[in-house]
Design a protein around this motif. Structure first.
Motif, short mmCIF file in Angstrom:
data_model
loop_
_atom_site.label_atom_id
_atom_site.label_comp_id
_atom_site.label_asym_id
_atom_site.label_seq_id
_atom_site.Cartn_x
_atom_site.Cartn_y
_atom_site.Cartn_z
N VAL A 199 9.38 4.79 5.87
CA VAL A 199 8.86 4.24 4.62
C VAL A 199 8.83 5.32 3.55
CG1 VAL A 199 6.83 3.24 3.51
CG2 VAL A 199 7.55 2.40 5.76
N ASP A 200 8.37 6.51 3.92
CA ASP A 200 8.34 7.61 2.93
C ASP A 200 9.73 7.94 2.44
OD1 ASP A 200 5.61 7.67 3.28
OD2 ASP A 200 5.65 9.31 4.76
N ARG A 208 13.92 7.69 -1.88
CA ARG A 208 15.24 7.26 -2.34
C ARG A 208 15.09 6.29 -3.51
NH1 ARG A 208 19.79 3.70 0.92
NH2 ARG A 208 21.30 3.65 -0.81
N LEU A 209 14.05 5.44 -3.45
CA LEU A 209 13.84 4.49 -4.53
C LEU A 209 13.51 5.22 -5.82
CD1 LEU A 209 13.54 1.54 -5.46
CD2 LEU A 209 11.15 1.62 -4.69
N GLU A 210 12.67 6.25 -5.74
CA GLU A 210 12.34 7.02 -6.93
C GLU A 210 13.57 7.72 -7.49
OE1 GLU A 210 9.61 7.14 -8.69
OE2 GLU A 210 8.69 5.63 -7.38
N ALA A 266 18.03 0.59 -2.74
CA ALA A 266 16.88 1.40 -2.36
C ALA A 266 15.62 0.55 -2.22
CB ALA A 266 16.67 2.51 -3.41
N SER A 267 15.47 -0.45 -3.10
CA SER A 267 14.31 -1.34 -3.00
C SER A 267 14.35 -2.15 -1.70
CB SER A 267 14.26 -2.27 -4.22
OG SER A 267 13.20 -3.17 -4.12
N ALA A 268 15.55 -2.66 -1.34
CA ALA A 268 15.68 -3.42 -0.09
C ALA A 268 15.42 -2.53 1.12
CB ALA A 268 17.08 -4.04 -0.01
N GLU A 269 15.86 -1.28 1.04
CA GLU A 269 15.63 -0.35 2.16
C GLU A 269 14.13 -0.07 2.31
OE1 GLU A 269 16.93 4.16 3.58
OE2 GLU A 269 17.94 3.19 1.88
#
Length: 399
Positions: free
Chosen positions: A115-116, A121-123, A170-173
């Motif tokens: 999760v981290d 990656r999303l950021e 990235a959001s889906a991940e």
């Protein structure tokens, strides 16, 4: 003088002998049984066996796999809508060793790290998108002033679209990583044996009525699979009758026909035909004859208080009324006999039998409805002997 007296005696004796011979050979009246022609109600009906059944029968089943606690209800007990009829004990979690527990703990920590990583990656994708947006704005101003070519502007726009796709991925991940963490946490929680025992699950009745059948009357240590039938409930005030009529009779038993339901242990009750099912079936009779029959559904029209003693699956006899008349002239069915293409009876006229042709409107098991040819009060011969003929002297046999 003596000779004359002797001749007189012989004459008297001869006359007596002749009278005795005449009496012996004189035709005697035929003894017959008679019945009066009467007025009454005529009904022609189809008679057949039937059985009662509830219009709405509910089978309460186990919604999940569980162990069943003992059901205290018994057949015939009343139940209310929403009343608890059974208790289910959820399955105990399986016992695990220390190694399995540590593996589950490690999977949870790995999922948390995932999760981290997904959030980082999303950021990064959000920063890349912001940078691509700024680059597009600068490129559009330079292209508007004529310092950059259109191909360069197209490349910048395509790069921005690709950055947006990277942000979506990235959001889906991140969502996937969070679900994996939740799954790992649930697995570890189920291993806490230690754990608490889940609360019992209440199974409730969907309707008000009575208990019809207990499919599982005793407590079960074995695991009952989901969908296992536990108890049947229904309202006995909503009852119907099903009769398997011959297809040749069912043609006359159209919806709306009056029905008399009898021989169930109480007085006859009224009913009406609601439906004749569209598909017939083959049934072998007690004599080994194949018959085509069809289910006929009958509604009970009498108030429930008159037949409340009748339960589900009781045997009854139904009479579907196909023809009726009142008032009607009725004669015993045994008085009729064919005469050519017509029907006739012998009417007693004084001491003689008179042949009378009649017109009938129908017949049932005991009486015939006579439309014309007779009058109420006349006497007719029942089951006339072969020796009876028109004009024959008859004598009514007394019981």
């Amino acid at each position: 003088m003596a000779i004359g007296k002797s001749a007189g005696i012989w004459a008297v004796a001869g006359a007596a002998a002749l009278a005795a011979l005449a009496w012996a050979f004189w035709p005697r009246p035929v003894e017959v049984e008679a019945a009066p022609v009467r007025q009454g109600r005529f009904e022609q009906a189809i008679e057949e066996d039937g059985r009662t059944r509830l219009k709405d029968r509910y089978t309460v089943s186990a919604p999940v796999a569980a162990r069943l606690e003992r059901i205290t209800l018994r057949e015939g007990d009343p139940v209310a809508a929403g009343q608890v009829v059974a208790w289910l004990r959820p399955l105990m979690p399986p016992m695990v060793d220390e190694r399995s527990r540590r593996e589950a703990q490690a999977r949870l920590e790995a999922a948390a790290a995932g999760v981290d990583r997904a959030r980082a990656r999303l950021e990064r994708a959000r920063l890349a998108l912001r940078e691509a947006q700024l680059e597009q704005q600068r490129t559009e101003r330079l292209a508007a002033d004529g310092f950059l070519s259109a191909s360069k502007l197209d490349s910048v726009r395509l790069a921005l679209a690709g950055t947006r796709r990277e942000l979506d991925a990235a959001s889906a991940e991140e969502d996937q990583a969070m679900h994996e963490r939740a799954l790992a946490a649930a697995t570890l929680q189920s291993f806490a044996g230690t754990a608490s025992v889940a609360r019992a699950l209440a199974v409730r009745s969907p309707v008000a009525g009575v208990v019809l059948r207990l499919a599982q009357p005793s407590a079960s240590d074995a695991t009952l699979p989901a969908g296992t039938a536990l108890i049947d409930v229904g309202d006995p005030r909503h009852m119907e009758v099903v009769s398997e009529l011959l297809t040749t009779d069912a043609v006359q038993a159209q919806p709306g026909r009056r029905v008399v339901i009898e021989r169930w242990g109480g007085p006859p009750v009224e009913g009406t035909v609601r439906r004749v099912e569209p598909a017939a079936f083959t049934k072998v009779s007690a004599l080994g004859i194949e018959e085509q029959r069809v289910n006929t559904v009958i509604d009970i029209a009498s108030p429930p208080r008159e037949w409340l003693a009748v339960g589900d699956g009781f045997r009854v006899v139904v009479r579907v009324i196909t023809n009726s008349a009142e008032p009607a002239l009725l004669v015993p069915i045994g008085a009729l006999f064919p005469r050519g293409e017509q029907q006739a009876v012998y009417v007693i006229d004084g001491r003689r039998a008179r042949l009378q042709v009649v017109e009938t409107g129908g017949r049932n098991a005991s009486d015939a409805w006579v439309r014309s040819g007779l009058a109420a009060g006349q006497q007719v011969i029942v089951y006339p002997p072969a020796t009876v003929a028109d004009g024959q002297r008859v004598k009514v046999r007394r019981p």
